[in-house]
Write an enzyme that holds these catalytic residues in place. Structure first.
Site, PDB file in Angstrom:
ATOM      1  N   ASP A  37       0.857  -1.183   0.000  1.00  0.00           N
ATOM      2  CA  ASP A  37       0.000   0.000   0.000  1.00  0.00           C
ATOM      3  C   ASP A  37       0.893   1.234   0.000  1.00  0.00           C
ATOM      4  O   ASP A  37       1.477   1.590   1.024  1.00  0.00           O
ATOM      5  CB  ASP A  37      -0.919  -0.013   1.219  1.00  0.00           C
ATOM      6  CG  ASP A  37      -1.974   1.097   1.155  1.00  0.00           C
ATOM      7  OD1 ASP A  37      -1.839   1.998   0.302  1.00  0.00           O
ATOM      8  OD2 ASP A  37      -2.926   1.042   1.947  1.00  0.00           O
TER       9      ASP A  37
ATOM     10  N   HIS B 258      -3.621  -0.691  -1.731  1.00  0.00           N
ATOM     11  CA  HIS B 258      -4.694   0.049  -1.072  1.00  0.00           C
ATOM     12  C   HIS B 258      -6.071  -0.532  -1.379  1.00  0.00           C
ATOM     13  O   HIS B 258      -7.049  -0.178  -0.735  1.00  0.00           O
ATOM     14  CB  HIS B 258      -4.634   1.519  -1.496  1.00  0.00           C
ATOM     15  CG  HIS B 258      -5.350   2.450  -0.581  1.00  0.00           C
ATOM     16  ND1 HIS B 258      -5.018   2.596   0.742  1.00  0.00           N
ATOM     17  CD2 HIS B 258      -6.389   3.297  -0.804  1.00  0.00           C
ATOM     18  CE1 HIS B 258      -5.822   3.489   1.304  1.00  0.00           C
ATOM     19  NE2 HIS B 258      -6.670   3.928   0.386  1.00  0.00           N
TER      20      HIS B 258
END
Length: 710
Positions: free
Chosen positions: A645, A680
């Site tokens: 992420d 993400h």
């Protein structure tokens, strides 16, 4: 660390936990080393003992070892959850239906993605005519053994002979750009690297515009702050090193720049921003005259969104002098006439607009649900489009010189169906519709309104099985929220939410302030100094669900991702008594340092500046990491993040979890689940998505008393 609770705290915590849950209390957590970092900020000493967990897991063996230890404990805990197998099976079954994206027509060809059900990534197909059989063009499932390399953006050339597309590996925000010959499937030229937050826009048939950042220093790919974005032109067959620099602002490295071209290929619009706020400068290139740019909208004061062009006339939606947006146009051959209002602001915000077949198709949000209208180019209403009840419409893809348009419609109880629409006649036909393993009519979707702490009226969607709603029985409820960045939450289908409701629970979505559901004022009321309104709205939503008998005092779970992960962390600190369990996904948890990594610097528009005392004190007051209440009975919390992420770096979740585990927070667990080769959220393969959703649902179900099959 091992949990060491004093006797009184143990009795208090145990008394609040259902008897059936006491065999799944918090495990012994792994030891987490505490550092001695203390900084004095605006006169306050702020300890940051887990600063070392900010390091990239790829570059730090200590962090990698910590991740392994945490995952070992979490995996063992999750494996014991009694509903885990049920959710895994049912969510997998719900995923297993054929689904499609909204088609894009270019040169008589129709491009769209399709998934047979459980494919990790959705392949891209093309039809050489509307009635032709689909032909496989790209299958990203062949790109990586673990299924974690995804087809991201894609756009056909104006005549449909070539395809520009982007590749996302392991969930990162970085993109690799490639071009394909649609007839042969052969790659044209080499790859483009270091593209991020980019549009994909063809200039004729032989080149395209894209946005990129400078190549980061070695080892800094996933953490370095993103600065100096620029727009480039790439000519097919050339090397990236030879790409033309089209637009940049080296004197303002914080500015971002993306490019769009109009359907007729004449105009290129470069939109510049300084953060996440919808405040843009717009520059224009008349591609028929070369590469010279000229300013169209200066000042970073308002939102300006290109719709398309007809000849020399450009159409935009804007909130200039219209907080809920209006549609305006400007004739580039008659600049002295200035901007002309085409559609005035109305009581609902504009969510999107398209120019199709000589008409404007405008989507509005009416109490967070989609409504769309067809207008002439002079703003005269032609008709309202018909949708199947409360839901979300998307797409509205077409071109100014064709009446054919495609769009999707979905709701909480209905996966997306794809429709072909004739803007001239208003006729709508199904292009693709999924076959389902459930009956949508077995579920009830309703909208209610409740009052927040300050009396503000806030909308909420609730979905339940029809028999559960009719019974009036309080059931375990999953409450979801976001509340930030002008993002509007509208009704949409989710397999995990459907499984939760099938199991007998209720799902609720609160349209709290900070989003864009009611335009600029709604957003402004939930950001910067007003951020506490977001938390108050969400807490009030939970209280409303209990007061109205939708759920019980021990039956409320909460969930949110990214800014919504911050939401879950903040309200768990502020009202730990209200929630039985929570899932904070990829959350922004350290509000004093969020601007130190990758895209974090953009978020100051919503959160404020940590280096300014007034903003810092607001951030300090609600930062999830810095406001954990010791010796307090907390909800069961499952923090979820991923090692790749690079939007909200995993150090946020690592530090927050370590801080939770260091305190005496009762017998409910505070665990972290760390996915590998994921980011993400976008590009996550189906098998990983099913596994993660099942773990979360089983965890929340256990601590709210939801028992599938009973």
């Amino acid at each position: 660390m091992k949990r060491t609770l004093i006797a009184a705290a143990t009795l208090l915590a145990t008394a609040s936990i259902p008897a059936s849950a006491q065999d799944m209390t918090a495990p012994d957590y792994p030891e987490t080393r505490r550092g001695d970092v203390v900084e004095t900020i605006f006169g306050e000493a702020v300890a940051d003992p887990y600063r070392w967990l900010e390091e990239d897991v790829r570059n730090s063996q200590d962090v990698a070892n910590w991740v392994d230890r945490q995952n070992t404990v979490t995996d063992a805990y999750l494996a014991k959850l009694p509903a885990r197998d049920w959710f895994t099976k049912r969510i997998g079954e719900l995923y297993d239906f054929e689904r499609f994206s909204v088609p894009v027509e270019r040169g008589g060809r129709y491009f769209y993605t399709g998934n047979s059900g459980l494919q990790n990534q959705s392949p891209l197909y093309v039809r050489d005519s509307l009635d032709a059989a689909p032909r496989l063009l790209i299958d990203p499932n062949e790109w990586a053994e673990d299924g974690a390399t995804a087809l991201s953006g894609w756009v056909p050339s104006p005549d449909g002979t070539r395809l520009l597309y982007s590749v996302q590996d392991g969930g990162t925000d970085w993109r690799i750009l490639r071009v394909m010959d649609v007839a042969t499937g052969d790659q044209i030229g080499g790859e483009i690297r270091w593209a991020k937050f980019t549009g994909l826009s063809w200039v004729g048939e032989d080149g395209f515009l894209y946005s990129r950042f400078p190549e980061p220093e070695e080892g800094e790919d996933f953490q370095a702050i993103n600065m100096n974005q620029a727009v480039y032109y790439h000519a097919l067959g050339s090397d990236q090193a030879d790409d033309r620099l089209v637009f940049s602002t080296p004197d303002h490295p914080e500015r971002n720049h993306t490019a769009q071209t109009t359907s007729d290929g004449r105009w290129a619009i470069i939109t510049s921003s300084t953060g996440t706020d919808s405040r843009y400068e717009v520059n224009l290139i008349d591609l028929s005259q070369g590469w010279n740019t000229r300013p169209l909208v200066p000042g970073f004061e308002n939102s300006w969104n290109l719709i398309d062009s007809v000849g020399s006339r450009l159409f935009f939606s804007t909130n200039a002098d219209a907080p809920l947006y209006r549609v305006v146009s400007i004739d580039m051959d008659n600049l002295q006439a200035g901007w002309t209002e085409v559609l005035a602001e109305r009581d609902q915000p504009i969510a999107g607009a398209s120019l199709v077949g000589g008409h404007l198709v405008v989507e509005y949000l009416e109490d967070a649900s989609s409504a769309a209208y067809v207008y002439t180019l002079d703003g005269e209403l032609v008709r309202e489009m018909d949708f199947a009840g409360i839901g979300s419409a998307s797409g509205f893809y077409g071109s100014p010189d064709s009446a054919e348009m495609f769009y999707a419609f979905s709701s909480f109880n209905r996966p997306a169906a794809i429709y072909r629409y004739d803007v001239s006649s208003g006729d709508s036909t199904v292009f693709a519709e999924p076959e389902l393993t459930f009956n949508p009519d077995d579920f009830v979707v309703e909208q209610r309104f409740y009052e927040s702490k300050d009396g503000t009226r806030v909308p909420m969607f609730i979905m339940r099985r029809a028999d559960v709603a009719a019974s009036g029985k309080a059931v375990p409820t999953l409450l979801y929220g976001y509340g930030g960045f002008d993002v509007s939450l509208t009704p949409g289908f989710s397999t995990s939410r459907m499984a939760w409701v099938e199991a007998g629970g209720a799902f609720a979505l609160a349209n709290i302030r900070g989003g864009g559901e009611y335009g600029k004022a709604w957003h402004d009321a939930g950001r910067r100094a007003n951020k506490q309104n977001v938390f108050d709205d969400f807490i009030a939503a939970g209280e409303f669900l209990i007061t109205e008998g939708v759920t019980s005092e021990n039956g409320l779970a909460i969930q949110g991702g990214s800014n919504g992960g911050l939401l879950v962390g903040a309200v768990s600190n502020q009202r730990p008594d209200l929630f039985a369990a929570g899932n904070a996904a990829v959350g922004v948890m350290d509000m004093l340092r969020f601007d130190q990594w990758t895209a974090g610097r953009y978020w100051v528009d919503d959160y404020g500046y940590p280096d300014r005392e007034e903003d810092w004190r607001i951030l300090r007051a609600y930062s999830p990491l810095h406001n954990i209440q010791p010796a307090t009975d907390y909800p069961a919390l499952l923090v979820t993040t991923a090692d790749t992420d690079d939007r909200v770096v995993p150090g946020h979740s690592f530090k927050y979890t370590a801080a939770l585990q260091a305190e005496d927070l009762g017998d409910r667990p505070q665990l972290i689940r760390i996915e590998t080769r994921a980011g993400h959220g976008s590009g996550k393969p189906t098998d990983k998505a099913i596994e993660e959703a099942s773990d979360i649902a089983a965890f929340l179900a256990y601590w709210t008393g939801l028992k599938p099959g009973e």
